[in-house]
Scaffold this motif. Structure first.
Motif, mmCIF file in Angstrom:
data_model
loop_
_atom_site.group_PDB
_atom_site.id
_atom_site.type_symbol
_atom_site.label_atom_id
_atom_site.label_comp_id
_atom_site.label_asym_id
_atom_site.label_seq_id
_atom_site.Cartn_x
_atom_site.Cartn_y
_atom_site.Cartn_z
ATOM 1 N N MET A 1 75.957 51.348 11.179
ATOM 2 C CA MET A 1 76.692 51.157 12.555
ATOM 3 C C MET A 1 76.047 49.710 12.472
ATOM 4 S SD MET A 1 76.089 52.662 16.169
ATOM 5 C CE MET A 1 77.588 51.844 17.788
ATOM 6 N N SER A 2 77.109 49.015 12.641
ATOM 7 C CA SER A 2 76.489 46.970 13.154
ATOM 8 C C SER A 2 76.289 46.978 14.409
ATOM 9 C CB SER A 2 78.111 46.091 13.008
ATOM 10 O OG SER A 2 78.745 46.855 12.897
ATOM 11 N N SER A 3 75.344 46.207 15.013
ATOM 12 C CA SER A 3 74.923 45.587 16.162
ATOM 13 C C SER A 3 75.477 45.016 16.426
ATOM 14 C CB SER A 3 73.307 45.220 15.834
ATOM 15 O OG SER A 3 73.293 43.597 15.344
ATOM 16 N N ARG A 4 75.798 44.902 17.558
ATOM 17 C CA ARG A 4 77.070 43.458 18.655
ATOM 18 C C ARG A 4 75.614 42.841 19.159
ATOM 19 N NH1 ARG A 4 82.320 43.759 19.199
ATOM 20 N NH2 ARG A 4 82.926 43.241 21.039
ATOM 21 N N ILE A 5 76.222 41.838 19.453
ATOM 22 C CA ILE A 5 75.301 40.717 19.948
ATOM 23 C C ILE A 5 76.763 39.856 21.377
ATOM 24 C CG2 ILE A 5 74.404 38.455 20.370
ATOM 25 C CD1 ILE A 5 73.627 39.471 17.509
ATOM 26 N N TYR A 6 76.242 40.163 22.993
ATOM 27 C CA TYR A 6 76.954 39.178 23.969
ATOM 28 C C TYR A 6 76.953 37.780 23.876
ATOM 29 C CZ TYR A 6 79.598 39.881 27.919
ATOM 30 O OH TYR A 6 79.914 40.423 29.485
ATOM 31 N N PHE A 7 77.980 36.975 24.035
ATOM 32 C CA PHE A 7 77.703 35.941 24.365
ATOM 33 C C PHE A 7 78.415 35.679 24.876
ATOM 34 C CE2 PHE A 7 76.370 35.923 19.835
ATOM 35 C CZ PHE A 7 74.700 35.504 19.940
ATOM 36 N N ASP A 8 78.986 36.448 25.924
ATOM 37 C CA ASP A 8 80.255 36.218 27.653
ATOM 38 C C ASP A 8 79.635 35.627 28.408
ATOM 39 O OD1 ASP A 8 82.302 35.401 27.666
ATOM 40 O OD2 ASP A 8 83.826 36.963 27.189
ATOM 41 N N HIS A 9 78.631 35.799 28.863
ATOM 42 C CA HIS A 9 77.712 36.202 29.984
ATOM 43 C C HIS A 9 78.222 35.071 30.971
ATOM 44 C CE1 HIS A 9 73.692 38.161 29.535
ATOM 45 N NE2 HIS A 9 74.578 38.334 27.622
ATOM 46 N N SER A 10 78.889 33.770 30.638
ATOM 47 C CA SER A 10 79.800 32.749 31.975
ATOM 48 C C SER A 10 80.833 33.678 32.004
ATOM 49 C CB SER A 10 80.303 31.992 30.305
ATOM 50 O OG SER A 10 79.493 31.001 30.716
ATOM 51 N N ALA A 11 81.505 34.987 31.598
ATOM 52 C CA ALA A 11 82.687 35.689 32.365
ATOM 53 C C ALA A 11 81.308 36.943 33.043
ATOM 54 C CB ALA A 11 83.202 36.206 30.590
ATOM 55 N N THR A 12 80.481 37.681 32.692
ATOM 56 C CA THR A 12 80.013 38.738 33.393
ATOM 57 C C THR A 12 78.622 38.374 32.602
ATOM 58 O OG1 THR A 12 80.822 40.342 34.432
ATOM 59 C CG2 THR A 12 81.584 40.503 32.406
ATOM 60 N N THR A 13 77.553 39.531 33.146
ATOM 61 C CA THR A 13 76.825 39.432 32.757
ATOM 62 C C THR A 13 76.419 40.647 32.508
ATOM 63 O OG1 THR A 13 75.511 39.028 35.039
ATOM 64 C CG2 THR A 13 75.741 37.394 33.297
ATOM 65 N N PRO A 14 75.837 41.012 31.962
ATOM 66 C CA PRO A 14 75.345 43.018 32.282
ATOM 67 C C PRO A 14 74.256 43.873 33.053
ATOM 68 C CG PRO A 14 73.970 42.197 29.970
ATOM 69 C CD PRO A 14 74.968 41.177 30.892
ATOM 70 N N LEU A 15 74.141 44.134 34.067
ATOM 71 C CA LEU A 15 73.116 44.856 35.530
ATOM 72 C C LEU A 15 71.479 44.658 34.679
ATOM 73 C CD1 LEU A 15 73.273 44.932 37.752
ATOM 74 C CD2 LEU A 15 73.555 47.461 37.534
ATOM 75 N N ASP A 16 70.750 43.529 35.128
ATOM 76 C CA ASP A 16 69.413 44.076 35.279
ATOM 77 C C ASP A 16 68.958 45.100 35.292
ATOM 78 O OD1 ASP A 16 66.626 43.495 35.482
ATOM 79 O OD2 ASP A 16 67.064 41.648 34.724
#
Length: 243
Positions: A1-16
């Protein structure tokens, strides 16, 4: 299973995780209405007051200058519509040409009621030039709105310089700081802005939470009617004129 890197923080960010922990007891049990006088209400009120103070500290404001909204879009709508309605006349709104749709669409709405709209062009770097704003200010202007950081190209506008020009002409200044909050220093007194919009989900907070800074003493008419939970908003409801 490949890992996924999220680069779209300008759209929205994950909840801390720290935010989730702080919210946990309120999502799972502390259900009181902060306007209620009983114990459950007082617990909720203390949490809201703490949150308001934290938001105020982020931008150098005082807690009673912060109005919580359901989004950055609502904050932008309230800033422009609320100021124009409080003025008692259709007025004149000046906004950057590359603002977020929350500003541009609000301008379109205001135009249907007779508000004059002027869009400030930007240069090759996406910057609003002070001389362009100065030309616009030669006519009677109600409020100027220029975003602090652009949501598409990332341009950081010279907000302090632009706001200084509006002060010389006695005009209110609003900045949509949704993309800037928590990323670059923001101090409402240094910047000399009168209104400033924020959104929690852009800086690792929950979705569905926004805020509008409103400088103390300003007139602001409501755009949503009913409860008066927000102190600054409720206070302005009693003092602002209808439009």
């Amino acid at each position: 299973m490949s890992s996924r890197i999220y680069f779209d923080h300008s759209a929205t960010t994950p909840l801390d995780s720290r935010v989730l922990e702080a919210m946990g007891s309120f999502l799972g049990g502390a259900y009181g209405n902060p306007s209620s006088l009983h114990q459950e209400g007082r617990v909720a009120r203390a949490a809201v007051d703490k949150a308001r103070a934290q938001v105020a500290a982020l931008i150098g404001a005082t807690p009673d200058e912060i109005i919580f909204t359901a989004s950055g879009t609502e904050a932008d709508n309230l800033a422009l519509i609320g100021v124009v309605r409080a003025s008692g006349k259709p007025g004149h709104v000046v906004a950057g040409a590359i603002e977020h749709a929350a500003i541009l669409e609000t301008c379109k709405f205001l135009a249907t009621g007779g508000t004059k709209i002027t869009h400030l062009p930007v240069d090759a770097d996406g910057l609003v030039r002070p001389e362009g704003l100065l030309r616009a200010l030669q006519s009677n202007v109600t409020i100027v709105s220029v975003m602090a950081a652009n949501n598409v190209v990332g341009t950081i506008q010279p907000i302090e310089e632009l706001a200084q020009l509006t002060k010389l002409h006695g005009v209110l200044f609003h900045t949509d700081a949704v993309q800037a909050g928590g990323k670059i220093p923001l101090d409402v007194n240094r910047l000399q802005v009168d209104l400033l919009s924020l959104s929690a989900h852009k800086l690792h907070g929950p979705k569905g939470v926004g805020a509008l800074y409103v400088r103390k003493g300003m007139g602001l008419a409501p755009i949503i009617f009913g409860g008066g939970q927000e102190p600054a908003y409720a206070r302005q409801r009693r003092t602002s004129r209808a439009w």
